[in-house]
Design a protein around this motif. Structure first.
Motif, PDB file in Angstrom:
ATOM      1  N   UNK A  66       0.847  -1.187   0.000  1.00 40.82           N
ATOM      2  CA  UNK A  66       0.000   0.000   0.000  1.00 40.82           C
ATOM      3  C   UNK A  66       0.889   1.246   0.000  1.00 40.82           C
ATOM      4  N   UNK A  67       0.779   2.030  -1.046  1.00 41.09           N
ATOM      5  CA  UNK A  67       1.541   3.279  -1.142  1.00 41.09           C
ATOM      6  C   UNK A  67       3.029   3.062  -0.883  1.00 41.09           C
ATOM      7  N   UNK A 253      -4.876  -5.430  -8.581  1.00 41.54           N
ATOM      8  CA  UNK A 253      -3.552  -6.028  -8.746  1.00 41.54           C
ATOM      9  C   UNK A 253      -2.440  -5.069  -8.324  1.00 41.54           C
ATOM     10  N   UNK A 254      -2.788  -3.774  -8.222  1.00 41.29           N
ATOM     11  CA  UNK A 254      -1.811  -2.775  -7.798  1.00 41.29           C
ATOM     12  C   UNK A 254      -1.308  -3.056  -6.384  1.00 41.29           C
ATOM     13  N   UNK A 255      -2.103  -3.790  -5.577  1.00 38.82           N
ATOM     14  CA  UNK A 255      -1.683  -4.117  -4.207  1.00 38.82           C
ATOM     15  C   UNK A 255      -0.700  -5.288  -4.179  1.00 38.82           C
ATOM     16  N   UNK A 256      -0.539  -5.953  -5.319  1.00 33.58           N
ATOM     17  CA  UNK A 256       0.451  -7.017  -5.480  1.00 33.58           C
ATOM     18  C   UNK A 256       0.433  -8.026  -4.325  1.00 33.58           C
ATOM     19  N   UNK A 257      -0.689  -8.695  -4.094  1.00 34.39           N
ATOM     20  CA  UNK A 257      -0.734  -9.682  -3.001  1.00 34.39           C
ATOM     21  C   UNK A 257       0.167 -10.876  -3.281  1.00 34.39           C
ATOM     22  N   UNK A 521      -1.678   6.580  -5.902  1.00 33.18           N
ATOM     23  CA  UNK A 521      -1.982   6.463  -4.461  1.00 33.18           C
ATOM     24  C   UNK A 521      -3.057   5.402  -4.260  1.00 33.18           C
ATOM     25  N   UNK A 522      -2.967   4.733  -3.141  1.00 28.83           N
ATOM     26  CA  UNK A 522      -3.931   3.663  -2.843  1.00 28.83           C
ATOM     27  C   UNK A 522      -4.691   4.057  -1.580  1.00 28.83           C
ATOM     28  N   UNK A 523      -5.999   4.249  -1.746  1.00 25.73           N
ATOM     29  CA  UNK A 523      -6.821   4.767  -0.649  1.00 25.73           C
ATOM     30  C   UNK A 523      -7.248   3.706   0.330  1.00 25.73           C
TER      31      UNK A 523
END
Length: 794
Positions: A66-67, A253-257, A521-523
């Motif tokens: 995250x961010x 997918x932006x959080x790349x788990x 940015x990831x809210x």
């Protein structure tokens, strides 16, 4: 031969009572500390090892970014277990989905008790190899079944049959008892798990799970697994890495788990993660107390070494005669080792008594339930080895030093220990006080860090605030009437509901967007659903705008932010700003001071409060400050009993729960304080013995000086200066080492104090004062001795 050695050793102990008492006292305390720490270390290092398959049991965890910051968590989407089974089933013997262990109300007829339980897929009891008292491990096959612990079975049914009986969970879910298992050990991750029910029952009771539009997005369950035979953990962990990434929506997918397996052997000791890297955890405390135990025992052994070598001239004639009549050096070494081992044996016996007396207090401080394993042969075997090891450690230097004397010089009367003979003794005294001072510095810094966090502004009023879980449907359905009657009774001034207590975080959600949001940015925010009266109940501090209002219909879409959220969003004029959550617009009506809801040692996470009239499952109540707390709680109990009959009124004080956040550090601090005091005491015992011996050696010199007109003060200074210099050298070594060590420890906290010079100065002053006071008891006594007595033989 051995009998002769022991007889001589015993006679030497009786002949030199002061020397023997000092050594026995020091060794018994040192051994007691080492054994206590040994019991604690054993308890920590065997955590979860009571499960036969502990080396193959794992937990499925994930890293998410995250961010730019990697967050590590045990929570997973509820579809995770099924996906792993479907695609990688050959690598696992079991994969089990589980809810969290929470408090529930179990009831049977007119008896209701609070018990901790959870929901699991049917393979869980087999995976843990539960030891069954009644029934089998297949007890979770039926959707309306339950397995309970032996203590829970006794609480409800006494010595009667539990299997087949019907219990109710939270006064609404009837389940049949299908198995009774032995209570799980206290040193296990599942300690206190008093009942378990099928995962299928959890799904059927929580329909919102199956109705979720995006089930791979929400992380609210846990996944446990057991590896198949002959499977490598690292290989399988790499295989399943993208199991979530392959299933989430494109925008997530932006959080790349990144999914991975964490072995049971590391759950307890290696549970601290920072930016995706394991930073250890309790293993750091294991190392810390292990080192302390070794050093405290070493301090006691140093006393023996110092006093034995200081008496070298007195024993020189004995060594000379023994060598003259044919004793070999190895025989003399064995003789001195037998003396130190005999002292260690006596010290061990006394240490067992000290441990028996101190163990209840130690357990209370350490949060353990340890017992002395006096009936275990392995304990006595380890104890014997411990005695021998301590005897060898304590007697090593004296044995090799004393046995090296040359009989010709000794018997001619020309033997002198020499100027350099005292150097090792002085070095050992320096080592003793170096360790003691470092422990004192460490203890004071730990307590300063705790106080630093406790003094931090929490952003709301903890005192007089309690919360009650809506554990039954009756409590959920009667919120409004219970609220009104509780306020009317005068027991409380305000009641609200929320989705989490004010000192805990239950949900971190993403999907928030706002005008001016930076690209990339990831809210993600802590989100708390509350009723309109939440702010009045917690008494938060509004810095901009206003609180929620029931009178304004538009507040159904209102939102309150904390200062950290405003700063993260870079909102210059937050009031009136529109924040969207999954496309649904909310208007910011207020900004409040940061509330500490997570660790008091970390920065406050950005938080959002939204109105949800039916979303909270917690009653939050502000007790009336003008009424006695006990009377208010009794009135509340009566109100809750009307609408939740037969169910205990269970509440938690927010301030008490907040104090629990300091528990780990407080335990470290208290244990360190006790060990530091004992270390100082042992060191002072050694100083006392050395001062006594030096006073005895210089009796005639002191007598002559007094006859020549020396004052008591000058004689005290003469006797004390050498020891004071040694303590000053110890301080010079301990201060930088202690400062460096505590700086390293403080780096574990984002919100931390500093190693201030006032603490260093206080420690140095205290250590020097204690040392001088200890030395002075003998120095002044020697200085006050009548010179006629000391010179009579001349």
């Amino acid at each position: 031969m051995i009998r002769n050695y022991l007889k001589i050793a015993w006679r030497n102990l009786l002949k030199n009572k002061t020397f023997s008492l000092i050594n026995i006292a020091g060794l018994s305390i040192g051994m007691a500390v080492a054994l206590l720490i040994g019991l604690w270390l054993h308890d920590e290092l065997t955590f979860d090892k009571s499960f036969p398959n502990h080396d193959r049991i794992v937990q499925v965890m994930q890293h998410q970014t995250y961010n730019g910051v990697v967050s590590t968590q045990t929570a997973n989407p509820y579809l995770m277990a099924g996906a792993i089974r479907e695609k990688y089933g050959a690598d696992f013997k079991y994969v089990v989905q589980a809810s969290w262990i929470n408090g529930h109300v179990l009831s049977y007829k007119d008896k209701a008790l609070s018990r901790n339980g959870s929901y699991y897929e049917p393979a869980f009891p087999e995976m843990l190899s539960l030891e069954m008292v009644a029934g089998t491990r297949n007890g979770l096959q039926d959707i309306n079944s339950a397995m309970i612990s032996e203590s829970t079975a006794k609480a409800f049914f006494g010595d009667g049959e539990a299997v087949g009986q019907i219990l109710k969970i939270d006064n609404q879910l009837p389940v049949k008892v299908t198995g009774v298992y032995k209570d799980l050990p206290q040193n296990s991750e599942f300690a206190g798990l008093q009942f378990m029910c099928p995962w299928a029952l959890y799904l059927s009771d929580n329909t919102w799970i199956r109705e979720m539009e995006n089930p791979w997005r929400s992380n609210f369950t846990q996944t446990y697994a057991m590896l198949a035979d002959n499977v490598d953990l690292a290989t399988v962990s790499e295989k399943i890495r993208n199991v979530k990434l392959d299933n989430v929506r494109e925008e997530e997918k932006v959080f790349n788990p990144q999914v991975f397996l964490w072995p049971m052997a590391k759950w307890h000791l290696y549970n601290d993660w920072k930016n995706g890297i394991n930073m250890g955890g309790r293993i750091n405390s294991v190392w810390l107390f292990g080192i302390i135990g070794v050093f405290v025992l070493l301090l006691a052994c140093i006393n023996f070494m110092n006093l034995s070598t200081a008496r070298s001239e007195k024993r020189a004639r004995e060594v000379g005669i023994r060598k003259a009549v044919g004793s070999h050096r190895r025989q003399l070494i064995f003789q001195f080792f037998s003396e130190s081992t005999l002292l260690a044996l006596i010290g061990f016996v006394l240490s067992i008594a000290l441990i028996a007396a101190a163990l209840p207090l130690f357990n209370e401080i350490a949060g353990k339930t340890m017992v002395l394993p006096l009936r275990e042969p392995l304990f006595w075997a380890a104890g014997l080895a411990f005695v021998v090891l301590t005897g060898l450690l304590a007697g090593s230097y004296p044995a090799f030093y004393l046995s090296s004397f040359q009989p010709v010089k000794v018997l001619k009367g020309t033997f002198k220990a020499g100027r350099h003979a005292a150097i090792p003794r002085k070095a050992l005294v320096v080592l003793q006080f170096t360790v003691s001072v470092m422990l004192i510095i460490g203890t004071l810094i730990v307590f300063k860090q705790i106080r630093h966090a406790q003094d931090r502004q929490v952003g709301y009023e903890r005192e007089g605030l309690i919360y009650v879980f809506m554990s039954t449907k009756e409590l959920q359905d009667h919120y409004d009437v219970i609220r009104n009657q509780a306020i009317a009774s005068g027991a409380v001034t305000e009641v609200s509901h929320s989705s989490s207590p004010p000192n805990s975080v239950y949900a971190i959600n993403n999907g928030f967007t706002w005008e001016g949001m930076e690209e990339g940015a990831q809210g993600n925010f802590v989100q708390v659903d509350v009723s309109h009266d939440y702010g009045k109940a917690v008494q938060w501090e509004i810095v901009q705008g206003r609180d929620f209002s029931k009178q304004l219909a538009s507040d159904s879409n209102a939102m309150v932010l904390n200062e950290s959220a405003v700063k993260f969003m870079q909102l210059k004029n937050p009031i009136g700003s529109i924040i969207k959550k999954d496309g649904h617009a909310h208007t910011v009506v207020g900004v409040v001071k940061d509330m500490i809801m997570q660790s008091p040692y970390s920065p406050v996470f950005r938080t959002i409060w939204t109105i949800d009239p039916e979303g909270g499952n917690i009653y939050l109540m502000r007790l009336n400050p003008d009424k006695p707390t006990a009377a208010s709680l009794k009135q509340l109990e009566a109100v809750f009993a009307k609408y939740n009959p037969g169910i205990p009124f269970m509440y938690e004080f927010v301030d008490v729960q907040y104090k629990q956040k300091f528990l780990s550090e407080q335990r470290i601090g208290k244990l360190s304080a006790y060990f530091a005091m004992l270390a100082v005491f042992i060191s002072c015992l050694g100083l006392f013995g050395m001062a006594s011996f030096m006073a005895e050696q210089r009796t005639k010199e002191i007598g002559v000086r007094k006859v020549m007109g020396a004052s008591v003060f000058s004689l005290w200074r003469l006797m004390s200066t050498d020891f004071a210099i040694l303590v000053l050298i110890a301080l010079a070594i301990a201060v930088p080492l202690g400062w460096w060590g505590m700086q390293y420890w403080l780096n574990n906290f984002e919100y931390r104090t500093i190693v201030s010079w006032d603490i260093i100065a206080l420690t140095c002053l205290g250590a020097m004062s204690i040392a001088i006071l200890t030395i002075s008891t003998q120095s002044i006594r020697a200085a006050l001795t009548d010179p006629v007595k000391s010179l009579r033989s001349e």
